[in-house]
Design a protein around this motif. Structure first.
Motif, PDB file in Angstrom:
ATOM      1  N   LYS A 225      39.277  -5.202 -54.135  1.00 29.19           N
ATOM      2  CA  LYS A 225      38.001  -5.344 -53.637  1.00 29.19           C
ATOM      3  C   LYS A 225      37.584  -3.638 -53.778  1.00 29.19           C
ATOM      4  N   LYS A 229      31.788  -5.868 -50.494  1.00 32.14           N
ATOM      5  CA  LYS A 229      31.133  -7.005 -51.023  1.00 32.14           C
ATOM      6  C   LYS A 229      31.463  -7.468 -52.419  1.00 32.14           C
ATOM      7  N   VAL A 230      32.339  -6.847 -53.134  1.00 32.92           N
ATOM      8  CA  VAL A 230      32.701  -6.996 -54.564  1.00 32.92           C
ATOM      9  C   VAL A 230      34.375  -7.215 -54.846  1.00 32.92           C
ATOM     10  N   PHE A 277      30.745 -11.319 -56.497  1.00 28.16           N
ATOM     11  CA  PHE A 277      29.944 -10.420 -55.548  1.00 28.16           C
ATOM     12  C   PHE A 277      29.418 -11.156 -54.264  1.00 28.16           C
TER      13      PHE A 277
END
Length: 285
Positions: A225, A229-230, A277
């Motif tokens: 990551k 959020k990704v 995402f």
């Protein structure tokens, strides 16, 4: 479309019924003599492809033991309104997963895949496949190791065969958010009418369905990551495959395709990557 009818939980027991439905109608303007005679809607074959698959998933957990069962019946049918062409396949499947955590670091279990199918479309025959994968897993520090093997047995209209394949997986955490992973595996992979239609909708009848043997697959990759959020995943694998299906023009109708299987082993190099995402904890893109 995926229609999910509901989920019920009772003290570690989960029931999840599902219904998968896929219906397509398309028109084919090919002509059998391969001459450029033009296209006319009156001469087009209208083809219908229906795939329906009810499923039932049962999950149970207690203390250090997990059990999952998935049973399904899959029906695939393809027909044309202006000819007698028709393919039909019914598949019954049962998948099972059992895992028991022996202590903090050591666990053991097995995966089971069982399928039986019946094909009708010019030819009629039955076939089946069983893959059993017992394993042990061990974790310490940044390492996670899963060591086992796969015993495969399948029966088709052409042959009956069995195989023994390695199944080894490893994962190493290089940081709190990034991990390296690798695997060596193999087995017999099920080929079905629905999967072939997803690749080529213009199939003739009298198809000979066989499974593909993955003699071995070796690969590795990275996942992590870069942002909260990704999520990023990338991998590269090398496989050696027997009985890989290919599409060739049908001798009875040159505007349609039939299936043949490679008589030699196929070496396949695959490079994959994915980026996910998460706008929030409830959604993903």
């Amino acid at each position: 479309r995926l229609l999910q009818t509901g989920t019920n939980r009772v003290k570690g027991f989960q029931i999840m019924p599902k219904l998968k439905l896929n219906y397509n109608t398309y028109h084919f303007y090919g002509n059998t003599d391969r001459l450029n005679t033009g296209f006319s809607s009156d001469e087009a074959d209208e083809a219908n492809w229906l795939h329906i698959a009810p499923e039932m998933n049962l999950n149970w957990s207690k203390n250090d033991t997990e059990l999952s069962l998935n049973a399904s019946i899959k029906n695939t049918n393809q027909s044309t309104t202006n000819s007698e062409l028709e393919n039909h396949e019914t598949i019954g499947a049962l998948d099972a997963y059992l895992n028991h955590q022996i202590d903090k670091n050591l666990g053991a279990g097995f995966d089971l895949e069982g399928k039986t199918g019946s094909y009708n479309g010019g030819l009629s025959y039955d076939r089946s496949l069983v893959n059993l994968n017992p394993y042990i897993k061990y974790s310490w520090d940044q390492w996670q190791i899963n060591a086992g093997f796969t015993v495969s047995a399948d029966q088709s209209a052409e042959s009956t065969r069995t195989g023994f394949f390695p199944n080894l997986k490893a994962k190493y955490g290089i940081s709190e958010t990034w991990s390296l992973k690798g695997q060596v595996s193999g087995g017999i992979n099920w080929n079905d009418l629905n999967g072939l239609f997803n690749e080529n909708s213009f199939l003739d009848d009298s198809l000979l369905m066989q499974n593909t043997v993955n003699q071995f697959e070796i690969g590795g990759g990275i996942e992590g990551k870069p942002h909260d959020k990704v999520q990023l995943e990338a991998s590269i694998t090398y496989s050696v495959l027997d009985d890989l299906p290919f599409y060739v023009p049908s001798e009875s109708n040159l505007s349609r395709y039939t299936i043949t299987y490679d008589t030699e082993s196929v070496n396949l190099l695959s490079i994959r990557s994915s980026l996910s995402f998460f706008p929030s904890s409830q959604s993903m893109v």
